[in-house]
Every structure is written in structure tokens, then in C-alpha cells.
Design a protein around this motif. Sequence first.
Motif, PDB file in Angstrom:
ATOM      1  N   ARG A  15       0.643  -1.245  -0.045  1.00 36.62           N
ATOM      2  CA  ARG A  15      -0.065   0.072   0.096  1.00 36.62           C
ATOM      3  C   ARG A  15       0.762   1.392   0.079  1.00 36.62           C
ATOM      4  O   ARG A  15       1.835   1.339   0.626  1.00 36.62           O
ATOM      5  N   VAL A  16       0.514   2.125  -0.732  1.00 35.04           N
ATOM      6  CA  VAL A  16       1.354   3.413  -0.761  1.00 35.04           C
ATOM      7  C   VAL A  16       0.483   4.597  -0.077  1.00 35.04           C
ATOM      8  O   VAL A  16      -0.781   4.687  -0.069  1.00 35.04           O
ATOM      9  N   ASP A 125       9.180   7.021  -0.936  1.00 31.06           N
ATOM     10  CA  ASP A 125       9.238   7.020  -2.479  1.00 31.06           C
ATOM     11  C   ASP A 125       8.463   8.614  -2.770  1.00 31.06           C
ATOM     12  O   ASP A 125       7.606   8.976  -2.889  1.00 31.06           O
ATOM     13  N   GLU A 126       9.538   9.384  -2.919  1.00 33.49           N
ATOM     14  CA  GLU A 126       9.333  10.849  -3.225  1.00 33.49           C
ATOM     15  C   GLU A 126       8.319  11.323  -2.354  1.00 33.49           C
ATOM     16  O   GLU A 126       7.449  12.189  -2.447  1.00 33.49           O
ATOM     17  N   GLY A 127       8.606  11.444  -0.941  1.00 30.89           N
ATOM     18  CA  GLY A 127       7.665  11.951   0.006  1.00 30.89           C
ATOM     19  C   GLY A 127       6.420  11.180   0.470  1.00 30.89           C
ATOM     20  O   GLY A 127       5.710  11.514   1.483  1.00 30.89           O
ATOM     21  N   LYS A 128       6.160  10.158  -0.405  1.00 24.96           N
ATOM     22  CA  LYS A 128       5.197   8.996  -0.015  1.00 24.96           C
ATOM     23  C   LYS A 128       5.884   7.848   0.409  1.00 24.96           C
ATOM     24  O   LYS A 128       7.065   7.602   0.566  1.00 24.96           O
ATOM     25  N   THR A 129       5.084   6.930   1.069  1.00 24.68           N
ATOM     26  CA  THR A 129       5.592   5.869   1.733  1.00 24.68           C
ATOM     27  C   THR A 129       4.981   4.453   1.153  1.00 24.68           C
ATOM     28  O   THR A 129       3.727   4.276   1.128  1.00 24.68           O
ATOM     29  N   VAL A 130       5.919   3.484   0.790  1.00 25.38           N
ATOM     30  CA  VAL A 130       5.519   2.108   0.313  1.00 25.38           C
ATOM     31  C   VAL A 130       5.567   1.230   1.372  1.00 25.38           C
ATOM     32  O   VAL A 130       6.422   1.019   1.961  1.00 25.38           O
ATOM     33  N   LEU A 131       4.486   0.746   1.805  1.00 23.78           N
ATOM     34  CA  LEU A 131       4.319  -0.156   3.087  1.00 23.78           C
ATOM     35  C   LEU A 131       4.051  -1.457   2.448  1.00 23.78           C
ATOM     36  O   LEU A 131       3.124  -1.966   1.502  1.00 23.78           O
ATOM     37  N   LEU A 159      -7.013  -6.030   6.143  1.00 26.04           N
ATOM     38  CA  LEU A 159      -6.056  -5.241   6.266  1.00 26.04           C
ATOM     39  C   LEU A 159      -6.097  -4.182   5.504  1.00 26.04           C
ATOM     40  O   LEU A 159      -5.923  -3.042   5.707  1.00 26.04           O
ATOM     41  N   GLU A 160      -7.028  -4.171   4.372  1.00 26.41           N
ATOM     42  CA  GLU A 160      -7.328  -3.218   3.456  1.00 26.41           C
ATOM     43  C   GLU A 160      -8.419  -2.001   4.351  1.00 26.41           C
ATOM     44  O   GLU A 160      -8.156  -0.697   4.136  1.00 26.41           O
ATOM     45  N   SER A 161      -9.068  -2.831   5.043  1.00 26.37           N
ATOM     46  CA  SER A 161     -10.015  -1.731   6.004  1.00 26.37           C
ATOM     47  C   SER A 161      -9.224  -1.086   6.895  1.00 26.37           C
ATOM     48  O   SER A 161      -9.101   0.216   7.181  1.00 26.37           O
ATOM     49  N   ILE A 162      -8.122  -1.841   7.524  1.00 21.85           N
ATOM     50  CA  ILE A 162      -7.157  -1.198   8.575  1.00 21.85           C
ATOM     51  C   ILE A 162      -6.224  -0.016   7.797  1.00 21.85           C
ATOM     52  O   ILE A 162      -6.114   0.969   8.368  1.00 21.85           O
ATOM     53  N   PHE A 163      -5.927  -0.436   6.684  1.00 19.34           N
ATOM     54  CA  PHE A 163      -4.871   0.489   6.146  1.00 19.34           C
ATOM     55  C   PHE A 163      -5.724   1.985   5.522  1.00 19.34           C
ATOM     56  O   PHE A 163      -5.004   2.856   5.522  1.00 19.34           O
ATOM     57  N   ARG A 165      -7.962   3.111   7.351  1.00 18.50           N
ATOM     58  CA  ARG A 165      -8.098   3.950   8.649  1.00 18.50           C
ATOM     59  C   ARG A 165      -6.644   4.647   8.878  1.00 18.50           C
ATOM     60  O   ARG A 165      -6.790   5.794   8.930  1.00 18.50           O
ATOM     61  N   LEU A 166      -5.550   3.871   8.491  1.00 20.30           N
ATOM     62  CA  LEU A 166      -4.242   4.492   8.583  1.00 20.30           C
ATOM     63  C   LEU A 166      -4.012   5.614   7.476  1.00 20.30           C
ATOM     64  O   LEU A 166      -3.771   6.680   7.868  1.00 20.30           O
ATOM     65  N   ALA A 167      -4.680   5.292   6.518  1.00 22.06           N
ATOM     66  CA  ALA A 167      -4.548   6.385   5.490  1.00 22.06           C
ATOM     67  C   ALA A 167      -5.583   7.766   5.858  1.00 22.06           C
ATOM     68  O   ALA A 167      -4.887   8.963   5.772  1.00 22.06           O
TER      69      ALA A 167
END
Length: 174
Positions: A15-16, A125-131, A159-163, A165-167
Motif C-alpha cells: 500500500r502507498v 518514494d518521493e515523500g510518499k511511503t510504500v508499505l 488489512l485493506e480496511s485497517i490501511f 483507517r491508517l490513510a
Amino acid sequence: MDNNLSQSFEISITRVFNAPRELVFKAWTELDHFAQWWGPKGVTLQIFKMDARSGGEFLGIQTSPDGNQVMWTKFAYQFAYQEVVEPERVAYIRSFSDEQGNTVRSPFSVSWPLEIMNSISLEDDEGKTVLKLKGCPVNALAEEQEAYRGMAPRLLQDLESIFNRLADYLAFLN
């Protein structure tokens, strides 16, 4: 992952996030951040212990939106994070536990593995984060591995639901 883990079925998700790697790392390792977003939508998390460092421990309780389902979870192997490398990696073994942190069987299946190894890598990744998250059972019997494999689609959905929420949380902080 070591040989014992490589024999197990593994899930992975990438996920980015539109946030710097350092902030995403803090969201995973600092109590005040983690409690704000961990768990599926509507689930609340109360943290009793969180020492996110190699050899540290976590103990918390998740409560469903209706308040009827309470689930203790611990991110520990004998109460220890496996590896925490700021700001690039967090590895831990997750298991269900009682209030004292003793490992117990899952509340939803007697065939569920007692321990799940989760490894999270964070790349800038240029200010973004690849998890990238990888998860697999540890020391699991064949029936436990099969239960994990059968739940893989649901695990990925959770995990998509959790991510998500993180986003949302990271967007709020930015």
C-alpha cells in the motif's frame, strides 16, 4: 524469513501512503498514534502495554462497534517484538491472549495458528511511503496452516480496511 516460516502459506499486501516514511513509522510504533487507527472500521483499541522496539511488547484489547465482542491481542513472541528498525521495518509475532498476556486459542477457530509472524517494510518514494506487509503462521500444524490459507481473502480484506483507517489518520495529521 527463516526456514520454519518459509514452509507456511504467506499473505502479502502493498500500500502507498501519502505521508513521509518517518510519520508512517511513528503511526506503527507510538501508542498515541497506533490507538487512533488500528483495527477494522468501528473497532476500538485500548492499549495496556506498548514498547515498540526489538524485544519490546504490546498488549491491547479490541472491542467491536456493538461492544459485544471483546478480543485481546498481543503482538509478541514471548511478549517481544522481533525487530524494529527506525524508520524502515517492524516485525512482530501476533497472537491472541488473555488479560495477563498469556497466549490463547483464537476466539473464532480452534484451528487458527497460535502465532502469526508479520513483517512490515517502509520505503520512501518521493515523500510518499510504500508499505509492504507479509504475514505467515509460525510453528503451525498442517490444519492451522490450512485454516490460515482459507482465511487469506478475509485477512486481506481486513488489512485493506485497517490501511484505509491508517490513510485517513495520516491525512488528518498532514
